[in-house]
Write a protein that holds these residues in place. Structure first.
Motif, PDB file in Angstrom:
ATOM      1  N   CYS A 136      -2.172   6.019 -10.645  1.00 43.50           N
ATOM      2  CA  CYS A 136      -3.023   6.834  -9.766  1.00 43.50           C
ATOM      3  C   CYS A 136      -2.710   6.570  -8.300  1.00 43.50           C
ATOM      4  N   VAL A 137      -2.418   5.338  -7.959  1.00 42.81           N
ATOM      5  CA  VAL A 137      -2.063   5.005  -6.580  1.00 42.81           C
ATOM      6  C   VAL A 137      -0.729   5.645  -6.209  1.00 42.81           C
ATOM      7  N   ARG A 138       0.250   5.605  -7.119  1.00 45.92           N
ATOM      8  CA  ARG A 138       1.555   6.212  -6.843  1.00 45.92           C
ATOM      9  C   ARG A 138       1.439   7.725  -6.681  1.00 45.92           C
ATOM     10  N   LEU A 139       0.515   8.353  -7.415  1.00 45.79           N
ATOM     11  CA  LEU A 139       0.312   9.785  -7.289  1.00 45.79           C
ATOM     12  C   LEU A 139      -0.483  10.162  -6.046  1.00 45.79           C
ATOM     13  N   GLY A 140      -1.019   9.186  -5.342  1.00 50.04           N
ATOM     14  CA  GLY A 140      -1.771   9.466  -4.120  1.00 50.04           C
ATOM     15  C   GLY A 140      -3.202   9.873  -4.364  1.00 50.04           C
ATOM     16  N   TRP A 141      -3.740   9.611  -5.549  1.00 48.91           N
ATOM     17  CA  TRP A 141      -5.118   9.980  -5.843  1.00 48.91           C
ATOM     18  C   TRP A 141      -6.109   9.048  -5.173  1.00 48.91           C
ATOM     19  N   VAL A 142      -5.710   7.833  -4.913  1.00 45.68           N
ATOM     20  CA  VAL A 142      -6.554   6.866  -4.229  1.00 45.68           C
ATOM     21  C   VAL A 142      -5.654   6.036  -3.326  1.00 45.68           C
ATOM     22  N   ALA A 143      -6.116   5.776  -2.109  1.00 45.98           N
ATOM     23  CA  ALA A 143      -5.313   5.060  -1.116  1.00 45.98           C
ATOM     24  C   ALA A 143      -6.037   3.789  -0.703  1.00 45.98           C
ATOM     25  N   PRO A 144      -5.304   2.736  -0.387  1.00 42.58           N
ATOM     26  CA  PRO A 144      -5.951   1.489   0.044  1.00 42.58           C
ATOM     27  C   PRO A 144      -6.611   1.647   1.401  1.00 42.58           C
ATOM     28  N   VAL A 145      -7.699   0.926   1.584  1.00 40.57           N
ATOM     29  CA  VAL A 145      -8.423   0.944   2.858  1.00 40.57           C
ATOM     30  C   VAL A 145      -8.239  -0.353   3.622  1.00 40.57           C
ATOM     31  N   GLY A 146      -7.529  -1.293   3.060  1.00 42.66           N
ATOM     32  CA  GLY A 146      -7.285  -2.577   3.708  1.00 42.66           C
ATOM     33  C   GLY A 146      -6.434  -3.441   2.802  1.00 42.66           C
ATOM     34  N   SER A 147      -6.291  -4.677   3.178  1.00 41.15           N
ATOM     35  CA  SER A 147      -5.493  -5.608   2.386  1.00 41.15           C
ATOM     36  C   SER A 147      -5.977  -7.025   2.670  1.00 41.15           C
ATOM     37  N   VAL A 148      -5.611  -7.915   1.782  1.00 38.48           N
ATOM     38  CA  VAL A 148      -5.945  -9.320   1.919  1.00 38.48           C
ATOM     39  C   VAL A 148      -4.749 -10.130   1.457  1.00 38.48           C
ATOM     40  N   GLU A 149      -4.516 -11.253   2.109  1.00 39.31           N
ATOM     41  CA  GLU A 149      -3.396 -12.122   1.754  1.00 39.31           C
ATOM     42  C   GLU A 149      -3.918 -13.278   0.900  1.00 39.31           C
ATOM     43  N   ILE A 150      -3.309 -13.442  -0.270  1.00 38.65           N
ATOM     44  CA  ILE A 150      -3.685 -14.489  -1.215  1.00 38.65           C
ATOM     45  C   ILE A 150      -2.493 -15.412  -1.397  1.00 38.65           C
ATOM     46  N   ASP A 151      -2.753 -16.693  -1.314  1.00 39.59           N
ATOM     47  CA  ASP A 151      -1.691 -17.696  -1.427  1.00 39.59           C
ATOM     48  C   ASP A 151      -1.582 -18.148  -2.885  1.00 39.59           C
ATOM     49  N   TYR A 152      -0.586 -17.595  -3.583  1.00 37.42           N
ATOM     50  CA  TYR A 152      -0.289 -18.032  -4.946  1.00 37.42           C
ATOM     51  C   TYR A 152       0.761 -19.134  -4.852  1.00 37.42           C
ATOM     52  N   LYS A 153       0.307 -20.361  -4.800  1.00 41.27           N
ATOM     53  CA  LYS A 153       1.237 -21.464  -4.580  1.00 41.27           C
ATOM     54  C   LYS A 153       2.208 -21.630  -5.737  1.00 41.27           C
ATOM     55  N   ARG A 154       1.764 -21.291  -6.940  1.00 47.19           N
ATOM     56  CA  ARG A 154       2.635 -21.439  -8.101  1.00 47.19           C
ATOM     57  C   ARG A 154       3.502 -20.208  -8.352  1.00 47.19           C
ATOM     58  N   GLN A 155       3.317 -19.137  -7.578  1.00 43.10           N
ATOM     59  CA  GLN A 155       4.062 -17.910  -7.820  1.00 43.10           C
ATOM     60  C   GLN A 155       4.822 -17.451  -6.587  1.00 43.10           C
ATOM     61  N   GLY A 156       5.204 -18.360  -5.732  1.00 37.16           N
ATOM     62  CA  GLY A 156       6.078 -17.984  -4.636  1.00 37.16           C
ATOM     63  C   GLY A 156       5.423 -17.805  -3.293  1.00 37.16           C
ATOM     64  N   GLY A 157       4.186 -18.217  -3.113  1.00 38.12           N
ATOM     65  CA  GLY A 157       3.587 -18.185  -1.789  1.00 38.12           C
ATOM     66  C   GLY A 157       2.594 -17.059  -1.592  1.00 38.12           C
ATOM     67  N   VAL A 158       2.536 -16.568  -0.345  1.00 37.23           N
ATOM     68  CA  VAL A 158       1.519 -15.598   0.054  1.00 37.23           C
ATOM     69  C   VAL A 158       1.888 -14.207  -0.441  1.00 37.23           C
ATOM     70  N   THR A 159       0.914 -13.510  -1.021  1.00 45.51           N
ATOM     71  CA  THR A 159       1.086 -12.150  -1.522  1.00 45.51           C
ATOM     72  C   THR A 159       0.016 -11.270  -0.897  1.00 45.51           C
ATOM     73  N   THR A 160       0.415 -10.109  -0.413  1.00 46.85           N
ATOM     74  CA  THR A 160      -0.515  -9.148   0.165  1.00 46.85           C
ATOM     75  C   THR A 160      -1.057  -8.241  -0.932  1.00 46.85           C
ATOM     76  N   VAL A 161      -2.367  -8.244  -1.122  1.00 52.13           N
ATOM     77  CA  VAL A 161      -3.026  -7.466  -2.172  1.00 52.13           C
ATOM     78  C   VAL A 161      -3.788  -6.323  -1.507  1.00 52.13           C
ATOM     79  N   PRO A 162      -3.545  -5.070  -1.883  1.00 52.42           N
ATOM     80  CA  PRO A 162      -4.285  -3.947  -1.287  1.00 52.42           C
ATOM     81  C   PRO A 162      -5.723  -3.905  -1.786  1.00 52.42           C
ATOM     82  N   LEU A 163      -6.598  -3.355  -0.969  1.00 51.12           N
ATOM     83  CA  LEU A 163      -8.006  -3.203  -1.296  1.00 51.12           C
ATOM     84  C   LEU A 163      -8.367  -1.724  -1.266  1.00 51.12           C
TER      85      LEU A 163
END
Length: 224
Positions: A136-163
């Protein structure tokens, strides 16, 4: 500091009159220190406040995610809670104010209006797979309104997660009525309906298993 912020948030002392977050000396000297201390009966952490708001929503939550400590930060930024601690994302708040917020009948609507959802939370809210929501996101039906950075220390560091806005997520099945059962594409006009797959077993599909099954019938069962 928490007692002074609570006094300012409840109107016990005037709001900042010398700029953003600043008070003039006359306002500070006119305040009663004992009254300011007595007004605060101990703040609670964002995690405890989140658990109390989740309990106020009632059970079952019906695909609604639990209130998180980050959601308490969003409610504080929206002015629904007074931030008593220095942490902006996970602030300390007053227990009485949390209890009053939990008694509001429009608590779920307030959460939808001010607290965005991550992709996993949005998929859980809709009751679909994460892959369906990503489509649905790829089709443009819903768009993110923000983002948050989460530090996954066991998975390669900081990841930006859309909100995503919770109201947009909730309205997705309404504005896209064909999106049901995990389908993310509209039906083709004039397309003939597909016939259900046949349930008949053929020799080509079963192969040696079919011959083995015939031998089982001729054998008339095992001899224990």
């Amino acid at each position: 500091m928490a007692a002074w912020r609570w006094a300012a948030g409840t109107g016990l002392v005037p709001l900042a009159d010398a700029g953003r977050g600043l008070w003039s000396r006359s306002v500070v000297e006119a305040a009663d220190p004992e009254q300011v201390r007595a007004a605060l009966r101990g703040p609670i952490g964002a995690g405890v406040a989140a658990d109390r708001l989740t309990q106020a929503l009632g059970a079952p939550l019906r695909c609604r995610p639990r209130v998180t400590a980050a959601a308490v930060g969003h409610l504080a930024r929206a002015g629904l809670l007074v931030r008593l601690g220095g942490d902006v994302e996970f602030p300390d708040v007053h227990p009485d104010q949390v209890a009053a917020l939990g008694r509001r009948r429009d608590l779920s609507a307030l959460l939808d209006r001010h607290v965005p959802l991550g992709p996993d939370q949005a998929a859980r809210r809709l009751g679909v797979r994460r892959a369906d929501f990503d489509a649905c996101v790829r089709l443009g039906w819903v768009a993110p309104v923000g983002s948050v950075e989460i530090d996954y220390k066991r998975q390669g560091g900081v990841t930006t997660v859309p909100l995503y806005c919770a109201e947009d997520v909730a309205l997705l099945p309404v504005v896209r009525p064909w999106w049901t059962g995990g389908r993310c594409t509209p039906p083709l006009r004039g397309a003939a309906p597909r016939s259900p797959p046949s349930t008949r077993l053929t020799r080509a599909r079963t192969g040696c298993c079919w011959r083995r099954w015939l031998g089982w019938r001729g054998w008339a069962g095992p001899r224990w």
